[in-house]
Design a protein around this motif. Structure first.
Motif, short mmCIF file in Angstrom:
data_model
loop_
_atom_site.label_atom_id
_atom_site.label_comp_id
_atom_site.label_asym_id
_atom_site.label_seq_id
_atom_site.Cartn_x
_atom_site.Cartn_y
_atom_site.Cartn_z
N ARG A 51 0.87 -1.04 -0.07
CA ARG A 51 -0.03 0.10 0.06
C ARG A 51 0.73 1.27 0.13
O ARG A 51 1.94 1.34 0.41
CB ARG A 51 -0.87 -0.11 1.22
CG ARG A 51 -1.98 -1.08 1.18
CD ARG A 51 -3.08 -0.95 2.18
NE ARG A 51 -3.89 -2.23 2.18
CZ ARG A 51 -4.50 -2.69 3.12
NH1 ARG A 51 -4.29 -2.23 4.39
NH2 ARG A 51 -5.09 -3.59 3.00
N ASP A 53 0.67 5.76 0.21
CA ASP A 53 -0.29 6.89 0.43
C ASP A 53 -0.19 8.05 -0.64
O ASP A 53 1.02 8.51 -0.77
CB ASP A 53 0.11 7.44 1.68
CG ASP A 53 -0.63 8.73 2.37
OD1 ASP A 53 -1.62 9.05 1.47
OD2 ASP A 53 -0.87 9.10 3.49
N SER A 83 -8.16 1.60 -4.96
CA SER A 83 -7.94 2.70 -3.96
C SER A 83 -8.21 2.50 -2.71
O SER A 83 -8.36 2.94 -1.55
CB SER A 83 -8.61 4.01 -4.33
OG SER A 83 -10.27 3.30 -4.37
N ASN A 84 -8.56 0.92 -2.30
CA ASN A 84 -9.08 0.60 -0.81
C ASN A 84 -8.33 -0.64 -0.44
O ASN A 84 -8.64 -1.50 0.19
CB ASN A 84 -10.54 0.17 -1.11
CG ASN A 84 -10.89 -0.57 -2.16
OD1 ASN A 84 -9.93 -1.50 -2.66
ND2 ASN A 84 -12.22 -0.78 -2.46
N GLY A 85 -7.00 -0.48 -0.65
CA GLY A 85 -6.21 -1.53 0.07
C GLY A 85 -6.05 -2.86 -0.71
O GLY A 85 -5.60 -4.00 -0.12
N THR A 126 -5.65 7.85 -2.89
CA THR A 126 -5.96 7.72 -1.47
C THR A 126 -4.74 7.00 -0.45
O THR A 126 -3.53 6.58 -1.15
CB THR A 126 -6.92 6.51 -1.20
OG1 THR A 126 -6.65 5.10 -1.46
CG2 THR A 126 -8.31 6.72 -2.27
N SER A 127 -4.89 6.90 0.67
CA SER A 127 -3.75 6.43 1.54
C SER A 127 -3.89 4.82 1.52
O SER A 127 -2.83 4.34 2.16
CB SER A 127 -3.96 7.05 3.07
OG SER A 127 -5.18 6.55 3.29
N GLN A 128 -4.70 4.18 0.67
CA GLN A 128 -4.65 2.74 0.65
C GLN A 128 -4.37 2.33 -0.61
O GLN A 128 -5.20 1.16 -1.12
CB GLN A 128 -6.07 2.23 1.53
CG GLN A 128 -6.31 2.46 2.85
CD GLN A 128 -5.50 1.89 3.69
OE1 GLN A 128 -5.06 0.75 3.52
NE2 GLN A 128 -4.59 2.64 4.33
N ASN A 130 -2.83 0.79 -4.03
CA ASN A 130 -2.22 -0.30 -4.70
C ASN A 130 -2.13 -0.43 -6.02
O ASN A 130 -3.02 0.03 -6.68
CB ASN A 130 -2.45 -1.74 -4.09
CG ASN A 130 -2.62 -2.02 -2.71
OD1 ASN A 130 -3.44 -1.46 -1.84
ND2 ASN A 130 -1.80 -3.15 -2.16
#
Length: 157
Positions: A51, A53, A83-85, A126-128, A130
């Motif tokens: 992940r 950020d 965007s959601n890990g 996002t911060s999550q 990949n």
């Protein structure tokens, strides 16, 4: 594996692997190792980044070398973004044999996109975040070797 991970299938050999220069030197562009994806086993045929950020960036660039081997026409591999890990994935770019590459040679690509372009197609920095490379071919003998992956974030002044 560097900053990449893979999924191990419950049975059988993995469709994603890290290969050393001594084992597969013809398919490594530079350095001591490359990632290999094959077949079409969904997440088991993929490698993904850890992940990241990206919230403070306006532009993201993914640059890499790849070497397709034994791929037939219209077989492909994909660069995908989450965007959601890693809970869900969206295709950033599809690489198809006969359109984007032929087999048995090195290719280099760089995909650059901005925050405004991403939000227009339901991507969010996002911060999550990949990225992953996923093979979508017809069998275990259809390979794509991925090497020298560079992720860069840029801030517009």
């Amino acid at each position: 594996w560097g900053s990449f991970t893979r999924y191990i299938p419950p049975e059988g050999a993995p469709d994603a692997d890290r290969l050393s220069r001594s084992a597969q030197q013809d398919y490594i562009h530079q350095g001591k190792a490359a990632l290999r994806i094959r077949d079409n086993s969904g997440k088991y045929s993929s490698v993904e980044t850890q992940r990241h950020d990206f919230t403070g960036y306006s532009d993201i660039r993914v640059q890499f070398w790849y070497y397709p081997r034994s791929m037939e026409n219209n077989e492909e591999f994909l660069l995908e973004y989450s965007s959601n890990g890693g809970s869900s994935w969206s295709v950033v770019k599809t690489y198809r044999k006969g359109r984007d590459f032929q087999t048995n040679g090195f290719y280099n690509d760089a995909v650059v996109f901005s925050k405004s372009e991403l939000s227009a197609v339901d991507f969010n920095l996002t911060s999550q975040a990949n990225f992953r490379f996923r093979c979508d071919a017809s069998g275990n003998q259809d390979f794509v070797y991925i090497d020298q992956v560079l992720l860069q974030g840029f801030v517009k002044a």
